[in-house]
Scaffold this active site. Sequence first.
Site, mmCIF file in Angstrom:
data_model
loop_
_atom_site.group_PDB
_atom_site.id
_atom_site.type_symbol
_atom_site.label_atom_id
_atom_site.label_comp_id
_atom_site.label_asym_id
_atom_site.label_seq_id
_atom_site.Cartn_x
_atom_site.Cartn_y
_atom_site.Cartn_z
ATOM 1 N N ASN A 172 40.477 21.869 12.784
ATOM 2 C CA ASN A 172 41.037 20.646 13.351
ATOM 3 C C ASN A 172 39.899 19.659 13.591
ATOM 4 O O ASN A 172 39.203 19.716 14.605
ATOM 5 C CB ASN A 172 41.775 20.953 14.654
ATOM 6 C CG ASN A 172 43.019 21.787 14.419
ATOM 7 O OD1 ASN A 172 44.043 21.288 13.965
ATOM 8 N ND2 ASN A 172 42.913 23.083 14.713
ATOM 9 N N GLU A 173 39.688 18.791 12.628
ATOM 10 C CA GLU A 173 38.574 17.864 12.654
ATOM 11 C C GLU A 173 38.858 16.679 13.580
ATOM 12 O O GLU A 173 39.997 16.503 14.051
ATOM 13 C CB GLU A 173 38.291 17.362 11.234
ATOM 14 C CG GLU A 173 37.881 18.454 10.243
ATOM 15 C CD GLU A 173 36.434 18.917 10.402
ATOM 16 O OE1 GLU A 173 35.840 18.660 11.467
ATOM 17 O OE2 GLU A 173 35.906 19.548 9.470
#
Length: 642
Positions: free
Chosen positions: A162-163
Amino acid sequence: MARLNLLEETRYEKLPVTVYPDQYLASKEVAQRIAELIKKKNEEGKKAILGLATGTTPIYVYKELVRMHKEDGLSFKNVVTFNLDEYYPMNPAAVQSYVTFMNENLFSKVDIDKNNIHIPDGSLPLDDIEEYCRGYEQKINEYGGIDLQILGIGRTGHIGFNEPGSAPNSGTRLVTLNDLTRRDAARDFGGKSNVPMKAITMGIGTIFKAREIILMAWSKHKASIIKKSVEEEVSADVPATFLQLCDNVEFFLDEDAASELTRFDTPWLVKDCTWTDQLVKKAVIWLARITNKPILKLTEEDYNNHGMAQLATQQGPVYNININIFNKVQQTITGWPGGKPDADDSQRPERATPAQKRVVIFSPHPDDDVISMGGTFIRLADQGHDVHVAYQTSGNTAVWDDDVLRFVEFSIDFLQSQGQDTKDLACTYDKMRSFFEGKKPNQVDIKEAQTIKGLIRKGEAIAGARFAGLSDDHIHFMALPFYDRMKTQKNVDFEDDIQQTMALLQQIKPHQVFAAGDFADPHGTHIKCFDIILQALLRLKKTEDWVKDCWLWMYRGAWHEFETHEIEMAVPLSPKEVERKRLAIFKHQSQKDRPVFPGDDAREFWVRAEDRNRETAKAYDQLGLAEYEAMEAFVKWDLSKN
């Protein structure tokens, strides 16, 4: 009272943090928590649902779980696992796949039912991904959700993949990887261009649903992002900050990963301190930077307004503190890194005697010596010391395949011009060219290619050392065996590396040893090389008298410089010396322009080195000390404490 003190000390921290002396103790504690959950669920006749992470962070957790399975009878028959993520596209059988990782580190070594293992499938057609992700979420829900979710953290602050920009309610989905994440993975894939652009990951919302969450982080490499995640406001720019909204999360850190948290980095802001000399030095330099003042212009008001009233009261007046720290910093500066002959050395970083010292500069890779301490290297030689340089590894991993072919083509042409037979060399050339054409990302080179790549780097290293003023008999290309072993072996023994290093040290009997102290080196070679040197010196100390007079100095490489308060010897460089250092670095032509493994810094190595040396000089200047063109910095390792 102890509870109140702890609350005050951790008041900047927005979630629970437990700090351990090292990652091994922390990993054992995490493994114990997992084992207790498994046993508890088994007693209840239920399955334990685990969310698992990959990468280097959880490796020792998995090793401990395997040990507990084999030695303590911990069974995984009632365990169901869901892995966080997988690269996309990714063949499950590939070396870089998380399927391979989990099998090698855990699943193949315990009694888990293979039907209970769930890892995102990176081999699916793109059109099937959305439906697959919904099914992954549904499967987690069918098991009643995850009991314990294990997380690592990336330098972007990603949890799972989850950037930055991920939503807190996001579910399992296909994502695009951040460029920094891909750069960090580059070495595993043989270059960033081979790292997949996308990944399948559990969402932040999926992670939040776990009944318990443990995030682990080790090393100074993660210290900056840990501080942001723990102490800064919740932001999609740092996805791990969303964990501050959870009631069931805990961070497990080693001391290095926790080092930038306020209670460790600037403890005077949160508690009364025991003011050691080193802490006073650190605090005063910090205060000078915060106020943008030279040390000698700091006032009592500055101390009081920045959490240092206790220091001013206990050791004041503050001008005396300022004078003391100014002198200590000034005394680290020397133009005589080997010691100044016939001079009072009581306030100098190095001894005056013997006037001519025997020196060994250890260089983990064939260019670390000139990149990291080239100016000092040249000055030691110019000042008449008996300087040796020892290149610890061949560095053959970091040479382009095209360079191998170019060098062999040159050799064939040369031999032919001399009327010599080139049949065997031509066969080797054809063999390597055929190998390179079918070479897979991160595939280990055939022996012939490794040899030539090593020779390329050896020739460059010799050229650089000659330029620094050394004769050939003072240049040692060690090519320690561990470097090539690690390409094909998981458990590497370092005994012959230590023995080889001991033999060289016994031969030279140095008064000074310079070694790379880049313990945050992302590739791990530097710390292994340092440990080999340290073990060699500690063994020799038991039998060799000369070791008692041997000082071990650490330098830093192309990543990070020592903090100003840590520096014990600062060697100033003139503009001419900066230029000479640059020319020494230029001898390493295979590393110029675009090295194979540049890290996350796009600058060339010589530019990084010059910028860093100028920044060190600027930091001294801003403290009110003399202004120099550049400085190289060193920290002494105290062998008496080992």
